[in-house]
Write a protein that holds these residues in place. Sequence first.
Motif, PDB file in Angstrom:
ATOM      1  N   GLU A  56       2.766 -11.367  14.691  1.00  0.00           N
ATOM      2  CA  GLU A  56       2.096 -11.999  13.540  1.00  0.00           C
ATOM      3  C   GLU A  56       2.836 -11.617  12.271  1.00  0.00           C
ATOM      4  O   GLU A  56       3.129 -10.439  12.040  1.00  0.00           O
ATOM      5  N   VAL A  57       3.166 -12.595  11.441  1.00  0.00           N
ATOM      6  CA  VAL A  57       3.875 -12.349  10.194  1.00  0.00           C
ATOM      7  C   VAL A  57       2.948 -12.623   9.016  1.00  0.00           C
ATOM      8  O   VAL A  57       2.347 -13.694   8.921  1.00  0.00           O
ATOM      9  N   ARG A  58       2.835 -11.632   8.149  1.00  0.00           N
ATOM     10  CA  ARG A  58       2.085 -11.784   6.921  1.00  0.00           C
ATOM     11  C   ARG A  58       3.058 -11.704   5.742  1.00  0.00           C
ATOM     12  O   ARG A  58       4.174 -11.209   5.884  1.00  0.00           O
ATOM     13  N   PHE A  59       2.629 -12.171   4.593  1.00  0.00           N
ATOM     14  CA  PHE A  59       3.514 -12.173   3.431  1.00  0.00           C
ATOM     15  C   PHE A  59       2.881 -11.366   2.299  1.00  0.00           C
ATOM     16  O   PHE A  59       1.661 -11.322   2.158  1.00  0.00           O
ATOM     17  N   GLU A  60       3.748 -10.749   1.504  1.00  0.00           N
ATOM     18  CA  GLU A  60       3.275 -10.032   0.329  1.00  0.00           C
ATOM     19  C   GLU A  60       4.238 -10.271  -0.830  1.00  0.00           C
ATOM     20  O   GLU A  60       5.432 -10.531  -0.633  1.00  0.00           O
ATOM     21  N   ASP A  61       3.703 -10.187  -2.036  1.00  0.00           N
ATOM     22  CA  ASP A  61       4.499 -10.251  -3.250  1.00  0.00           C
ATOM     23  C   ASP A  61       4.656  -8.837  -3.790  1.00  0.00           C
ATOM     24  O   ASP A  61       3.662  -8.137  -4.015  1.00  0.00           O
ATOM     25  N   VAL A  62       5.895  -8.420  -3.972  1.00  0.00           N
ATOM     26  CA  VAL A  62       6.158  -7.049  -4.390  1.00  0.00           C
ATOM     27  C   VAL A  62       6.378  -6.981  -5.898  1.00  0.00           C
ATOM     28  O   VAL A  62       6.782  -7.968  -6.530  1.00  0.00           O
ATOM     29  N   LYS A  63       6.110  -5.816  -6.460  1.00  0.00           N
ATOM     30  CA  LYS A  63       6.332  -5.594  -7.887  1.00  0.00           C
ATOM     31  C   LYS A  63       7.708  -5.010  -8.153  1.00  0.00           C
ATOM     32  O   LYS A  63       8.240  -5.158  -9.264  1.00  0.00           O
ATOM     33  N   SER A  64       8.279  -4.342  -7.168  1.00  0.00           N
ATOM     34  CA  SER A  64       9.631  -3.797  -7.315  1.00  0.00           C
ATOM     35  C   SER A  64      10.399  -4.045  -6.025  1.00  0.00           C
ATOM     36  O   SER A  64       9.813  -4.080  -4.932  1.00  0.00           O
ATOM     37  N   ALA A  65      11.697  -4.205  -6.146  1.00  0.00           N
ATOM     38  CA  ALA A  65      12.539  -4.513  -4.990  1.00  0.00           C
ATOM     39  C   ALA A  65      13.232  -3.281  -4.434  1.00  0.00           C
ATOM     40  O   ALA A  65      13.329  -3.099  -3.224  1.00  0.00           O
ATOM     41  N   MET A  66      13.723  -2.421  -5.325  1.00  0.00           N
ATOM     42  CA  MET A  66      14.512  -1.270  -4.905  1.00  0.00           C
ATOM     43  C   MET A  66      13.677  -0.002  -4.869  1.00  0.00           C
ATOM     44  O   MET A  66      12.844   0.236  -5.748  1.00  0.00           O
ATOM     45  N   ASN A  67      13.922   0.793  -3.827  1.00  0.00           N
ATOM     46  CA  ASN A  67      13.345   2.134  -3.758  1.00  0.00           C
ATOM     47  C   ASN A  67      14.411   3.124  -4.197  1.00  0.00           C
ATOM     48  O   ASN A  67      15.526   3.116  -3.661  1.00  0.00           O
ATOM     49  N   GLU A  68      14.095   3.945  -5.167  1.00  0.00           N
ATOM     50  CA  GLU A  68      15.050   4.946  -5.623  1.00  0.00           C
ATOM     51  C   GLU A  68      14.913   6.203  -4.776  1.00  0.00           C
ATOM     52  O   GLU A  68      13.803   6.617  -4.431  1.00  0.00           O
ATOM     53  N   ASN A  69      16.038   6.788  -4.433  1.00  0.00           N
ATOM     54  CA  ASN A  69      16.054   7.952  -3.558  1.00  0.00           C
ATOM     55  C   ASN A  69      16.677   9.147  -4.269  1.00  0.00           C
ATOM     56  O   ASN A  69      17.758   9.040  -4.841  1.00  0.00           O
ATOM     57  N   ASP A  70      15.965  10.261  -4.251  1.00  0.00           N
ATOM     58  CA  ASP A  70      16.529  11.499  -4.803  1.00  0.00           C
ATOM     59  C   ASP A  70      16.585  12.596  -3.739  1.00  0.00           C
ATOM     60  O   ASP A  70      16.727  13.777  -4.061  1.00  0.00           O
ATOM     61  N   SER A  71      16.484  12.211  -2.470  1.00  0.00           N
ATOM     62  CA  SER A  71      16.554  13.190  -1.390  1.00  0.00           C
ATOM     63  C   SER A  71      17.989  13.693  -1.258  1.00  0.00           C
ATOM     64  O   SER A  71      18.924  12.893  -1.148  1.00  0.00           O
ATOM     65  N   PRO A  72      18.199  14.988  -1.268  1.00  0.00           N
ATOM     66  CA  PRO A  72      19.571  15.525  -1.227  1.00  0.00           C
ATOM     67  C   PRO A  72      20.287  15.306   0.094  1.00  0.00           C
ATOM     68  O   PRO A  72      21.503  15.472   0.170  1.00  0.00           O
ATOM     69  N   LYS A 117       8.432  -9.595   2.570  1.00  0.00           N
ATOM     70  CA  LYS A 117       8.359  -9.563   1.104  1.00  0.00           C
ATOM     71  C   LYS A 117       8.976 -10.855   0.554  1.00  0.00           C
ATOM     72  O   LYS A 117      10.168 -10.927   0.286  1.00  0.00           O
ATOM     73  N   ARG A 118       8.131 -11.859   0.387  1.00  0.00           N
ATOM     74  CA  ARG A 118       8.646 -13.201   0.131  1.00  0.00           C
ATOM     75  C   ARG A 118       9.274 -13.379  -1.245  1.00  0.00           C
ATOM     76  O   ARG A 118      10.110 -14.272  -1.440  1.00  0.00           O
ATOM     77  N   ASN A 119       8.893 -12.565  -2.240  1.00  0.00           N
ATOM     78  CA  ASN A 119       9.457 -12.726  -3.586  1.00  0.00           C
ATOM     79  C   ASN A 119      10.518 -11.677  -3.887  1.00  0.00           C
ATOM     80  O   ASN A 119      10.859 -11.441  -5.053  1.00  0.00           O
ATOM     81  N   LEU A 120      11.061 -11.055  -2.841  1.00  0.00           N
ATOM     82  CA  LEU A 120      11.959  -9.916  -3.023  1.00  0.00           C
ATOM     83  C   LEU A 120      13.195 -10.270  -3.839  1.00  0.00           C
ATOM     84  O   LEU A 120      13.612  -9.520  -4.721  1.00  0.00           O
ATOM     85  N   VAL A 121      13.798 -11.406  -3.562  1.00  0.00           N
ATOM     86  CA  VAL A 121      15.041 -11.773  -4.251  1.00  0.00           C
ATOM     87  C   VAL A 121      14.788 -12.023  -5.737  1.00  0.00           C
ATOM     88  O   VAL A 121      15.584 -11.596  -6.591  1.00  0.00           O
ATOM     89  N   GLU A 122      13.695 -12.700  -6.065  1.00  0.00           N
ATOM     90  CA  GLU A 122      13.375 -12.959  -7.468  1.00  0.00           C
ATOM     91  C   GLU A 122      13.163 -11.655  -8.229  1.00  0.00           C
ATOM     92  O   GLU A 122      13.631 -11.489  -9.365  1.00  0.00           O
ATOM     93  N   VAL A 123      12.463 -10.701  -7.594  1.00  0.00           N
ATOM     94  CA  VAL A 123      12.216  -9.414  -8.245  1.00  0.00           C
ATOM     95  C   VAL A 123      13.520  -8.637  -8.398  1.00  0.00           C
ATOM     96  O   VAL A 123      13.775  -8.027  -9.440  1.00  0.00           O
TER      97      VAL A 123
END
Length: 365
Positions: A56-72, A117-123
Motif C-alpha cells: 500500500e502506498v500513501r503520500f505525504e507533503d514534506v516541509k523539508s527535503a534534506m536531512n542534515e547530519n552531524d554524526s561524526p 514524499k510527493r512534493n519532495l522535488v519542489e521543496v
Amino acid sequence: MPPTAHIPIHAIKGRGAATRLAHRFSKDERDAFDDGWGTLEENAAEADELEPLATEVRFEDVKSAMNENDSPDIYFDRSINPYRGCEHGCIYCFARPTHSYLNLSPGLDFETKLIAKRNLVEVLRRELGRKSYRPSHIAIGTATDCYQPIERELRITRSLIELLSEVNHPFGLVTKSSAIERDLDLIAPAAARGLAAVYVTVTTLDGELARKLEPRAAAPHRRLRTIRTLAEAGVPVGVSVAPQIPFVTEDMEQVLEAAWEAGARSAFYTMIRLPWEVAPLFKQWLALHYPQRADRIMARIHDVRGGKDYDADFATRMKGTGLWADLLRQRFEKATARIGFNRERIALDLSAFRPPGDPGQGSLF
C-alpha cells in the motif's frame, strides 16, 4: 491498535518480517495464546490460505527535503530519502523503527505500508535556491532504498537527479536495486562532470541467504551486473558489504573480489545494528530461519555490543568493539588492501553548483 499477527514462515511469501510487531509507543500489545480449544491450529490453517500481502502506498507533503547530519561516523553532511518504509523487506534494516512515529509496525507495516514524499522535488528546489545555501555532498537513499519497486511508477528519485543535474549539485546514490540502471542516462553525464557516484550494497553472494535477508531486493548476481554496467558507463562505483552478521554473512572476501571484478573501486562495511524494534524482529527471523544457531549468533552480536543487543555510541555503533569486531576489521582491511580497494577517494565537485534559476551572471537591478 491492531493485534500482533503471527504468520507461518511458508505464508510470508517474499516478506522479511513475520509479524506486525507492536511499536514502542503502543499502549498495549496483543498476542495469540492456546485457549485449549485448538484456536492456534485453526488460526495457523487460516494463515496458510492467506493471499500474499499487498503493498500500500500513501503520500505525504514534506516541509523539508534534506536531512542534515552531524554524526561524526558518517561521511556525508546531508541526505534525502524519497520514501518511508521499504518494500525490499531487509530484516536487518535500521530504519524500521521510524515507522513507529507513524503509528505503524516496524515489522510487516514497514515493508507493506509505504509513504512517498510527493512534493519532495519542489521543496528541494526551494531549499537549493536560498541565498544562504552552500553545496555539500547529498546522499540519496541512506535510510530506505531510493530504487525500491514503487520508484518504477512514482519516479521521485529520477526527478531528484534531474534537479540536481540541472543545478550541477554533487550527489551519491545508495541502493541494492538494479532499477538504478534505468536512470543511467542522467547519472552517467553527471558522473562525467564529477557530480555523481553510486554505492551498491552486496551483503552476500549466497542467493538463498539473500532471499531470506532481503526478500524483494535484486539477487546478488544481478547487483554485480549493475556494478559492471555503471562502471562501464564511467560512473564511480563503491560496494557496501553491509551489514556483517556473525555466522550468517561469512563470505565478505568473496563479495569484495566479485565487486572488484565487476568494477567497484571503493568499499566499506558495517556491523549489524539492532536498534529498538529491530532487535526482536531479527530474533524472530533467526527463530524462523536459523533456530539451531540463533543463540550463537546473538551471543556474538552481544560480544561486539558490550553485552547488549545494540549500543548507539557514535564511536562504536558502525563497527562494534571487542575481539570479534577487531577480527572482522582485520579481515576487511587485509582483503581490501590485497584486492586494491580505497586507494583513491571518490571526490565530487562542489564548485560547479548554480542555484535554480541562476542565469550565470549577476542581475543589473
